[in-house]
Design an enzyme around this catalytic site. Structure first.
Site, mmCIF file in Angstrom:
data_model
loop_
_atom_site.group_PDB
_atom_site.id
_atom_site.type_symbol
_atom_site.label_atom_id
_atom_site.label_comp_id
_atom_site.label_asym_id
_atom_site.label_seq_id
_atom_site.Cartn_x
_atom_site.Cartn_y
_atom_site.Cartn_z
ATOM 1 N N ASP A 277 -46.755 9.046 31.834
ATOM 2 C CA ASP A 277 -47.975 9.660 32.071
ATOM 3 C C ASP A 277 -48.177 10.680 30.686
ATOM 4 O O ASP A 277 -46.978 11.788 30.414
ATOM 5 C CB ASP A 277 -48.386 10.970 32.682
ATOM 6 C CG ASP A 277 -49.169 12.036 32.328
ATOM 7 O OD1 ASP A 277 -49.763 12.089 31.347
ATOM 8 O OD2 ASP A 277 -49.571 12.651 32.686
ATOM 9 N N GLN B 245 -49.465 14.213 27.132
ATOM 10 C CA GLN B 245 -49.034 15.376 26.652
ATOM 11 C C GLN B 245 -47.373 15.008 25.539
ATOM 12 O O GLN B 245 -47.057 15.843 25.241
ATOM 13 C CB GLN B 245 -47.984 16.794 27.260
ATOM 14 C CG GLN B 245 -49.346 16.852 28.335
ATOM 15 C CD GLN B 245 -50.808 17.954 27.332
ATOM 16 O OE1 GLN B 245 -50.498 18.399 26.410
ATOM 17 N NE2 GLN B 245 -51.920 18.309 27.970
ATOM 18 N N LYS C 266 -56.516 14.903 23.940
ATOM 19 C CA LYS C 266 -56.118 15.509 23.284
ATOM 20 C C LYS C 266 -55.440 14.938 21.789
ATOM 21 O O LYS C 266 -54.006 15.476 21.804
ATOM 22 C CB LYS C 266 -54.694 15.219 24.467
ATOM 23 C CG LYS C 266 -55.832 15.998 25.718
ATOM 24 C CD LYS C 266 -54.623 15.810 26.602
ATOM 25 C CE LYS C 266 -55.228 15.688 27.770
ATOM 26 N NZ LYS C 266 -55.180 17.518 28.284
ATOM 27 N N CYS D 24 -54.377 22.464 36.706
ATOM 28 C CA CYS D 24 -53.999 21.624 36.750
ATOM 29 C C CYS D 24 -52.793 20.698 37.808
ATOM 30 O O CYS D 24 -52.482 18.879 37.469
ATOM 31 C CB CYS D 24 -54.611 20.315 36.620
ATOM 32 S SG CYS D 24 -56.376 20.081 36.070
#
Ligand code: PMP
Length: 410
Positions: A201, A204, A227, A367
């Site tokens: 993932d 970020q 993002k 989340c």
């Protein structure tokens, strides 16, 4: 060389606005979504104004131009992460990218009882729930790396978690709550020794630091345009070419087929196989403009800028009695999401006082519910920084936290 933040802020008119109280906006919620520069808005608008058509079809000139713009965006994104063009699948967001992999693996890898899927306790729900569901549907076992008190992965069980039974390791590159940067390469090398697929993932990490997929060592990497200064509605799934070629489609329909007969269909090669329907062309063009913008700044410079702000935040918050950082307290292997609690004050109250002062942060479980449960807290307040944030804004955060303490008698 560092970039000029004051000059750059002119590209983001929203940063000039005030909130209801009259205070100037201090936007410290880029971990949730980032603001968009004029260059991105202009690119999207220009696409609609001059080139709009459905891609990959139509004999007319506009369709050709739209296709060129869309495939050009794919090329730009591929270059940004060191990938080949045909390894880039446009998705809606990170969530869709991870779901795509989870469903496609179920249909192709024969995952079943006796197999293991490994995640971590710091995953965003987007990289947890799809794997829970996959385990449930296939009868495989879900297991996970726990967390240390400092907010890092606890690797003491690595030999139990990664072995020949482990079919998938799904891990976040950088935590949206703790800020922790995970040792993906080290984990991937261990996992690959057992033939385990590694799904990362990157929601970020890709927006905040240089990421090269060949160095990362993963098999799949998902991230979101919104993002990283780009539009919402477009994300990216990168996968190794040979793995994508072996995966069946997730969504089926138009644009992804080779030959359709009434009772059977053959599918195009990746990436088209995974892009059913008319894609989000203007958003992809906007994302490419965002990538151009970030590349002009330089990703190493972006990371350095955020590190400065993070150092300042950790220092200023650390000086306030009763404030506790949730996540690594130092700068080693961490990004710019800074979560904290304030003794005696609920994060929602901290968030409200900050909001009245124009300081936009996120409060809650972000989340990633298992994280707050792990640390025995109801929620955190999270500040997250990006290219347009200034040291004065970090000061405003710390002043706001002190104001909350005064207001609530802390
Ligand atoms: N993973 C992480 C680490 C995230 O921070 C987020 C967004 N908060 C997601 C996944 C999900 O991203 P999206 O909602 O864009 O799919």
């Amino acid at each position: 060389m560092a970039f000029d933040v004051d000059a750059l802020r002119k590209d983001f008119p929203i940063l000039e606005r005030t909130v209801e109280s009259g205070a100037r906006l201090v936007y410290l919620d880029s971990g949730a979504t980032t603001q968009k520069p004029l260059q991105v808005l202009d690119a999207e608008r220009d696409f609609y104004l001059t080139h709009n058509a459905a891609v990959h079809r139509g004999a007319h000139q506009l369709a050709g131009e739209a296709t060129e713009a869309y495939e050009g965006a794919r090329h730009t994104v591929a270059g940004f992460i060191g990938a080949e063009d045909d390894e880039i699948v446009f998705t809606k967001n990170t969530t869709e990218g991870i779901n795509l992999v989870a469903y496609a693996l179920e249909n192709s890898r024969g995952i079943g009882p006796g197999d293991r899927i490994v995640v971590t306790e710091m995953e965003h729900h987007a990289n947890l729930v799809p794997w829970q569901q996959l385990a449930e549907r296939t009868g495989a076992t879900l297991d996970w790396f726990g967390l240390t008190d400092e907010g890092r992965l606890d690797l003491t069980r690595i030999d139990q978690l990664l072995d020949e039974r482990t079919k998938v390791l799904a891990v976040t590159h950088q935590s949206n709550v703790l800020g922790t940067l995970n040792p993906v390469r080290q984990l991937a090398d261990r996992a690959h020794a057992f033939g385990t697929l590694v799904v990362v993932d990157g929601a970020q990490s890709v927006p905040h630091r240089p990421v090269d997929v060949r160095e990362l060592g993963a098999d799949f990497l998902a991230f979101s345009g919104h993002k990283m200064l780009g539009p919402s509605g477009v994300g990216v799934l990168w996968g190794r070419r040979r793995l994508l070629a072996d995966l069946p489609p997730f969504l089926t329909g138009g644009s992804m087929i080779e030959v359709v007969e009434m009772d059977r269909t053959t599918f195009l090669s990746p990436p088209q196989r995974f892009e059913a329907g008319v894609p989000m062309t203007a958003q992809a063009v906007g994302l490419a403009a965002a990538v151009d913008y970030l590349q002009r700044l330089g990703m190493a410079e972006v990371a350095a800028h955020e590190e400065q702000l993070t150092a300042q935040a950790l220092e200023l918050l650390g000086e306030i009695p009763g404030v506790r950082i949730v996540g690594p307290g130092g700068l080693t292997a961490r990004g710019s999401a800074v979560s904290f609690t304030v003794d005696g004050i609920h994060p929602h109250d901290v968030g409200q006082i900050l909001d009245e002062r124009g300081v936009a942060v996120r409060v809650g479980h972000h989340c990633a519910r298992p994280i707050v449960r792990r640390y025995g807290i109801p929620a955190t307040t999270r500040a997250s920084f990006y290219v347009y944030n200034t040291p004065a804004e970090v000061d405003a955060l710390a002043e706001g936290v002190r104001a909350a303490q005064r207001y609530f008698g802390g």
